[in-house]
Design a protein around this motif. Structure first.
Motif, mmCIF file in Angstrom:
data_model
loop_
_atom_site.group_PDB
_atom_site.id
_atom_site.type_symbol
_atom_site.label_atom_id
_atom_site.label_comp_id
_atom_site.label_asym_id
_atom_site.label_seq_id
_atom_site.Cartn_x
_atom_site.Cartn_y
_atom_site.Cartn_z
ATOM 1 N N VAL A 1 26.689 132.589 -13.638
ATOM 2 C CA VAL A 1 27.502 132.138 -14.773
ATOM 3 C C VAL A 1 27.930 130.702 -14.507
ATOM 4 O O VAL A 1 28.405 130.388 -13.412
ATOM 5 C CB VAL A 1 28.759 133.021 -14.954
ATOM 6 N N LYS B 1 24.669 132.083 -18.949
ATOM 7 C CA LYS B 1 24.609 133.265 -18.091
ATOM 8 C C LYS B 1 23.164 133.648 -17.849
ATOM 9 O O LYS B 1 22.360 133.690 -18.784
ATOM 10 C CB LYS B 1 25.332 134.462 -18.733
ATOM 11 N N LYS C 1 22.181 141.112 -19.047
ATOM 12 C CA LYS C 1 23.266 140.621 -19.893
ATOM 13 C C LYS C 1 22.811 140.384 -21.334
ATOM 14 O O LYS C 1 23.597 140.544 -22.273
ATOM 15 C CB LYS C 1 23.853 139.321 -19.329
#
Length: 189
Positions: free
Chosen positions: A161, A150, A108
């Motif tokens: 999350v 996250k 991410k």
């Protein structure tokens, strides 16, 4: 050149969950053989595909051997062995989306930095290599509560999350690379 609508065409799907099942609703409209690989013997796709194989999506050999049986390979979950996809691509197998795309979205932090570099709208964020760096940033008042935490890797379907509303919300979070993201108001995804 393949005829994508002939009965000889084989589509491989890595992952047999709900997204794969939705994909199979569309493949039924065409004369396509569907092959699905999933770790669970009760995967939702099992009853809807032509060929179901049980196996570990993170195992290199399992993914490579499965991919060699189909004409085009796709995935419905990010947790797939990317090295295996790269190997298949090097052998001329069509993988869509590409292994390079999957490698970007599996982390991410890398994904968010890609968005920022390309001018793709995203919430303001900062990537941290360890959770303690985030807690130090909070001490320095670099973030206001609430914000979204996250995990950089391993998250999916809400796993990895958390909305952080106060300092105590950080305690149960795992160590490792993560990012903090500004809360943005939205009505739906």
């Amino acid at each position: 050149m393949h005829n994508y609508f002939s009965s000889d065409f084989k589509l491989g799907i890595l992952g047999g969950g709900q997204l794969g099942k939705m994909m199979l609703y569309d493949t039924r409209k065409y004369d396509i053989q569907t092959y699905v690989l999933d770790a669970s013997p009760e995967a939702p796709c099992k009853i809807a595909c032509d060929v179901f194989e049980q196996g570990d999506l993170m195992d290199f050999d399992t993914v490579v051997n499965f991919g060699r049986k189909v004409d085009v390979l796709t995935f419905e979950i990010e947790l797939v062995n990317v090295d295996a996809l790269e190997q298949l691509e090097s052998e001329g197998k069509k993988v869509y989306p590409s292994s390079a795309t999957l490698r970007k979205i599996q982390d991410k932090g890398v994904q968010k930095q890609f968005y920022a570099e390309k001018g793709i709208p995203t919430a303001d964020f900062t990537v941290y290599t360890e959770k303690y760096e985030l807690t130090e940033a909070l001490v320095r008042k670099e973030w206001d509560y609430p914000f979204v935490w996250k995990s950089c890797t391993g998250g999916y379907d809400g796993k990895g999350v958390s909305v952080i509303r106060e300092e105590e919300d950080l305690i149960p979070l795992p160590e490792g690379a993560c990012l903090a993201e500004k809360m943005i108001p939205f009505k739906n995804e």
